[in-house]
Design a protein around this motif. Structure first.
Motif, mmCIF file in Angstrom:
data_model
loop_
_atom_site.group_PDB
_atom_site.id
_atom_site.type_symbol
_atom_site.label_atom_id
_atom_site.label_comp_id
_atom_site.label_asym_id
_atom_site.label_seq_id
_atom_site.Cartn_x
_atom_site.Cartn_y
_atom_site.Cartn_z
ATOM 1 N N ILE A 141 0.851 -1.061 -0.103
ATOM 2 C CA ILE A 141 0.025 -0.164 0.003
ATOM 3 C C ILE A 141 0.971 1.248 0.061
ATOM 4 O O ILE A 141 0.795 2.198 -0.820
ATOM 5 C CB ILE A 141 -1.108 0.097 1.115
ATOM 6 N N LYS A 142 1.921 1.337 0.813
ATOM 7 C CA LYS A 142 2.722 2.313 0.921
ATOM 8 C C LYS A 142 3.665 2.611 -0.218
ATOM 9 O O LYS A 142 3.612 3.984 -0.810
ATOM 10 C CB LYS A 142 3.761 2.528 2.151
ATOM 11 N N SER A 143 4.441 1.676 -0.718
ATOM 12 C CA SER A 143 5.034 2.017 -2.108
ATOM 13 C C SER A 143 3.863 2.255 -3.216
ATOM 14 O O SER A 143 4.334 3.054 -4.239
ATOM 15 C CB SER A 143 5.778 0.444 -2.378
ATOM 16 N N CYS A 144 2.886 1.565 -3.094
ATOM 17 C CA CYS A 144 1.837 2.132 -4.415
ATOM 18 C C CYS A 144 1.461 3.437 -4.305
ATOM 19 O O CYS A 144 1.549 3.989 -5.416
ATOM 20 C CB CYS A 144 0.726 1.033 -4.352
ATOM 21 N N TYR A 145 1.088 3.919 -3.025
ATOM 22 C CA TYR A 145 0.736 5.317 -3.013
ATOM 23 C C TYR A 145 1.801 6.387 -3.339
ATOM 24 O O TYR A 145 1.581 7.135 -3.876
ATOM 25 C CB TYR A 145 0.363 5.654 -1.441
ATOM 26 N N HIS A 146 3.037 5.995 -3.003
ATOM 27 C CA HIS A 146 4.386 6.691 -3.330
ATOM 28 C C HIS A 146 4.472 6.696 -4.916
ATOM 29 O O HIS A 146 4.514 7.886 -5.540
ATOM 30 C CB HIS A 146 5.440 6.160 -2.825
ATOM 31 N N ILE A 147 4.283 5.810 -5.558
ATOM 32 C CA ILE A 147 4.505 5.616 -7.061
ATOM 33 C C ILE A 147 3.367 6.473 -7.637
ATOM 34 O O ILE A 147 3.727 7.242 -8.715
ATOM 35 C CB ILE A 147 4.404 4.562 -7.624
ATOM 36 N N LEU A 148 2.264 6.333 -7.150
ATOM 37 C CA LEU A 148 1.049 6.886 -7.636
ATOM 38 C C LEU A 148 0.862 8.484 -7.502
ATOM 39 O O LEU A 148 1.019 9.266 -8.492
ATOM 40 C CB LEU A 148 -0.182 6.614 -7.242
#
Length: 368
Positions: A61-68
């Motif tokens: 969740i955290k890495s995905c939010y960062h990329i988005l």
């Protein structure tokens, strides 16, 4: 497409029943809901569904939010997106991160479908009015698995998937087959075996499984081709198919007879449809895999499953299987083993904004 803003909401909810594999037990589920709003106020919805820890893929969740937030959204807003097909060019400099891309692509295609006044599945050639539903049984307790199968049989589910590992596979499948000799049963190993276990895996042939899903390494294609030659049970690849290229490679060397297509795992609508088309051309059955999603992602999966090549019941269980209350309305309902494909534009469901807000633990909005 006249995009005015893009917003993200991290949501979290308890599962009604823990989801257990040999790698992880999931009790709470997080997801990222993405809204893309145009200047006329139309909203496209997507759902990014990595897990909170990297047990299934490297994304969280955290890495995905960062990329988005730091890469995908700025690129979309700066490039003034004209058509969903342009996304591949816009983010070609962002390697992998399939679940982030999938969530965004879902939202953009949903908005585009609403702008065109058409159901999203029909944009990609969807032709079914109903899709067949399968269900996942994710517990190591044999009596619980048998009880759940009995309950889901009453709802007419067409296919039952059991999570297995070398610790309990033979005992689990033996007891299930004694209790339910005629059900369509498949076993999902989530990479619990190695090629050294080939003789043990051969023993699973006796249970008449529809398939064994991802028995070997999560990123392996080659060793599965050796295993498939040694067993009668069809191998279905899941985790190791993260792109069209992976699917093409697997078919070229005979690594599997079936492919599970998870939109989130392969990066969204474009890649999922290309894999579907490849398999359809080669006579390879496919089915829609699930990620313990909330309703928005489930709605996209229903639309995907309406395409012609999805001949095996997918992970399309009722909303009530996981949630006390879903974030879409009407909620997804399985009746006689089937789910109705909606006809309204976009994903065909409304988002229950009050329920969405109740589950939201963090949100941001981004504008030009």
């Amino acid at each position: 497409m006249k995009i005015q803003s893009i917003s993200m909401q991290i949501i979290c909810s308890d599962l009604k029943i823990p989801f257990q594999t040999h790698l992880e037990t999931v009790k709470k589920r997080e997801a990222i809901v993405i809204k893309v709003t145009d200047t006329d106020g139309l909203i496209g919805y997507g759902e990014a569904v990595p897990f909170s820890s990297p047990w299934y893929t490297e994304e969280t969740i955290k890495s995905c939010y960062h990329i988005l937030k730091d890469f995908i959204i700025p690129k979309i807003l700066q490039n003034r997106l004209q058509h969903p097909k342009d996304l591949a060019e816009i983010w070609k400099g962002i390697r992998r991160n399939a679940m982030a891309k999938s969530g965004m692509e879902q939202a953009v295609w949903d908005l585009y479908a609403k702008q065109q006044g058409i159901y999203i599945g029909k944009l990609f050639g969807g032709e079914r009015s109903k899709v067949a539903a399968g269900v996942v049984i994710a517990t190591p307790v044999i009596s619980d698995a048998i009880r759940q199968i009995e309950e889901y049989k009453k709802d007419g589910y067409k296919r039952f998937k059991i999570k297995i590992s070398p610790r309990h596979d033979l005992e689990m499948l033996d007891e299930i087959r004694k209790a339910h000799p005629d059900i369509a049963l498949l076993a999902d190993a989530n990479s619990a075996y190695s090629l050294h276990d080939a003789d043990h895996i051969k023993r699973l042939d006796q249970y008449g499984l529809a398939m064994i899903e991802q028995p070997l390494g999560h990123d392996d294609i080659v060793e599965h081709s050796f295993l498939q030659k040694q067993i009668k049970t069809p191998i279905c690849l899941d985790e190791s198919i993260s792109s069209f290229h992976d699917a093409k490679s697997a078919l070229l060397i005979g690594s599997c007879q079936i492919i599970n297509i998870k939109m989130a795992r392969v990066g969204g609508w474009k890649e999922a449809v290309e894999i579907h088309d490849l398999c359809l051309e080669n006579g390879v059955p496919v089915w829609v895999g699930g990620m313990i999603e909330f309703g928005i992602s489930r709605a996209h999966n229903i639309a995907l499953a309406s395409l012609a090549g999805f001949t095996i019941p997918g992970d399309l269980s009722s909303s009530s299987k996981y949630w006390e209350q879903d974030i879409i309305e009407p909620e997804v309902i399985v009746s006689d083993g089937l789910v109705d494909v909606p006809e309204r534009s976009g994903i065909g469901f409304s988002v229950h904004e009050k329920n969405l807000d109740k589950l939201t633990i963090y949100s941001e909005i981004f504008t030009l």
